[in-house]
Motif scaffolding. Structure first.
Motif, PDB file in Angstrom:
ATOM      1  N   MET A 216      48.689  34.716  55.377  1.00 51.23           N
ATOM      2  CA  MET A 216      48.716  36.027  54.770  1.00 51.23           C
ATOM      3  C   MET A 216      49.229  35.925  53.333  1.00 51.23           C
ATOM      4  N   ILE A 217      48.856  36.887  52.551  1.00 57.73           N
ATOM      5  CA  ILE A 217      49.299  36.936  51.171  1.00 57.73           C
ATOM      6  C   ILE A 217      50.722  37.490  51.143  1.00 57.73           C
ATOM      7  N   THR A 218      51.620  36.736  50.541  1.00 55.36           N
ATOM      8  CA  THR A 218      53.024  37.150  50.492  1.00 55.36           C
ATOM      9  C   THR A 218      53.207  38.294  49.497  1.00 55.36           C
ATOM     10  N   ASP A 219      54.334  38.988  49.624  1.00 57.78           N
ATOM     11  CA  ASP A 219      54.653  40.060  48.682  1.00 57.78           C
ATOM     12  C   ASP A 219      54.741  39.515  47.258  1.00 57.78           C
ATOM     13  N   GLU A 220      55.262  38.306  47.128  1.00 62.69           N
ATOM     14  CA  GLU A 220      55.399  37.688  45.806  1.00 62.69           C
ATOM     15  C   GLU A 220      54.022  37.459  45.164  1.00 62.69           C
ATOM     16  N   ILE A 221      53.094  36.926  45.942  1.00 61.44           N
ATOM     17  CA  ILE A 221      51.742  36.697  45.420  1.00 61.44           C
ATOM     18  C   ILE A 221      51.050  38.026  45.128  1.00 61.44           C
ATOM     19  N   TRP A 222      51.206  39.003  46.029  1.00 57.43           N
ATOM     20  CA  TRP A 222      50.549  40.291  45.822  1.00 57.43           C
ATOM     21  C   TRP A 222      51.121  41.026  44.613  1.00 57.43           C
ATOM     22  N   SER A 223      52.393  40.774  44.283  1.00 57.45           N
ATOM     23  CA  SER A 223      52.972  41.424  43.102  1.00 57.45           C
ATOM     24  C   SER A 223      52.249  40.979  41.829  1.00 57.45           C
ATOM     25  N   VAL A 224      51.626  39.804  41.861  1.00 51.66           N
ATOM     26  CA  VAL A 224      50.837  39.315  40.723  1.00 51.66           C
ATOM     27  C   VAL A 224      49.378  39.755  40.866  1.00 51.66           C
ATOM     28  N   LEU A 225      48.800  39.565  42.057  1.00 51.33           N
ATOM     29  CA  LEU A 225      47.386  39.896  42.278  1.00 51.33           C
ATOM     30  C   LEU A 225      47.113  41.403  42.268  1.00 51.33           C
ATOM     31  N   GLY A 226      47.989  42.169  42.893  1.00 55.21           N
ATOM     32  CA  GLY A 226      47.771  43.607  43.057  1.00 55.21           C
ATOM     33  C   GLY A 226      47.454  44.338  41.769  1.00 55.21           C
ATOM     34  N   PRO A 227      48.278  44.167  40.728  1.00 54.01           N
ATOM     35  CA  PRO A 227      47.968  44.863  39.469  1.00 54.01           C
ATOM     36  C   PRO A 227      46.630  44.430  38.856  1.00 54.01           C
ATOM     37  N   MET A 228      46.258  43.169  39.011  1.00 54.78           N
ATOM     38  CA  MET A 228      44.968  42.710  38.483  1.00 54.78           C
ATOM     39  C   MET A 228      43.823  43.366  39.239  1.00 54.78           C
ATOM     40  N   VAL A 229      43.964  43.468  40.548  1.00 55.80           N
ATOM     41  CA  VAL A 229      42.936  44.110  41.368  1.00 55.80           C
ATOM     42  C   VAL A 229      42.818  45.581  40.978  1.00 55.80           C
ATOM     43  N   GLU A 230      43.945  46.246  40.797  1.00 56.24           N
ATOM     44  CA  GLU A 230      43.942  47.659  40.417  1.00 56.24           C
ATOM     45  C   GLU A 230      43.175  47.881  39.109  1.00 56.24           C
ATOM     46  N   ARG A 231      43.367  47.005  38.143  1.00 54.40           N
ATOM     47  CA  ARG A 231      42.688  47.158  36.851  1.00 54.40           C
ATOM     48  C   ARG A 231      41.181  46.962  36.975  1.00 54.40           C
ATOM     49  N   CYS A 232      40.751  46.178  37.945  1.00 55.70           N
ATOM     50  CA  CYS A 232      39.326  45.885  38.108  1.00 55.70           C
ATOM     51  C   CYS A 232      38.590  46.910  38.954  1.00 55.70           C
ATOM     52  N   CYS A 233      39.316  47.685  39.723  1.00 55.64           N
ATOM     53  CA  CYS A 233      38.686  48.635  40.649  1.00 55.64           C
ATOM     54  C   CYS A 233      38.280  49.913  39.943  1.00 55.64           C
ATOM     55  N   SER A 234      37.157  50.420  40.353  1.00 58.21           N
ATOM     56  CA  SER A 234      36.670  51.692  39.830  1.00 58.21           C
ATOM     57  C   SER A 234      37.530  52.821  40.384  1.00 58.21           C
ATOM     58  N   LYS A 235      37.797  53.804  39.576  1.00 58.03           N
ATOM     59  CA  LYS A 235      38.567  54.965  40.019  1.00 58.03           C
ATOM     60  C   LYS A 235      37.642  56.098  40.468  1.00 58.03           C
ATOM     61  N   LEU A 236      36.341  55.815  40.530  1.00 56.70           N
ATOM     62  CA  LEU A 236      35.384  56.816  40.982  1.00 56.70           C
ATOM     63  C   LEU A 236      35.279  56.777  42.496  1.00 56.70           C
ATOM     64  N   GLY A 237      35.212  57.911  43.105  1.00 53.80           N
ATOM     65  CA  GLY A 237      35.037  57.964  44.549  1.00 53.80           C
ATOM     66  C   GLY A 237      36.345  57.830  45.306  1.00 53.80           C
ATOM     67  N   PRO A 238      36.243  57.833  46.627  1.00 53.83           N
ATOM     68  CA  PRO A 238      37.451  57.779  47.468  1.00 53.83           C
ATOM     69  C   PRO A 238      38.094  56.397  47.448  1.00 53.83           C
TER      70      PRO A 238
END
Length: 59
Positions: free
Chosen positions: A1-23
């Motif tokens: 599983m992805i640790t909280d430490e790894i997700w603290s780095v990946l999560g913001p990058m994923v958020e920036r790449c995701c479209s804010k359109l739709g649900p």
């Protein structure tokens, strides 16, 4: 599983790449990112993913 430490780095990058359109996506981004390496590691088909990852056809 992805640790909280790894997700603290990946999560913001994923958020920036995701479209804010739709649900919001189902399952949440982190659960999706955990399902992909799980499937690669175990070799199970998508429909064989454990329920903890959400509906297999949504991953």
């Amino acid at each position: 599983m992805i640790t909280d430490e790894i997700w603290s780095v990946l999560g913001p990058m994923v958020e920036r790449c995701c479209s804010k359109l739709g649900p919001e996506p189902e399952p949440p981004d982190r659960r999706f990112f955990e399902a992909v390496p799980y499937r690669a590691r175990t070799g199970v088909p998508w429909c064989g993913l454990p329920a903890e990852f959400g509906a297999w056809d949504a991953v």
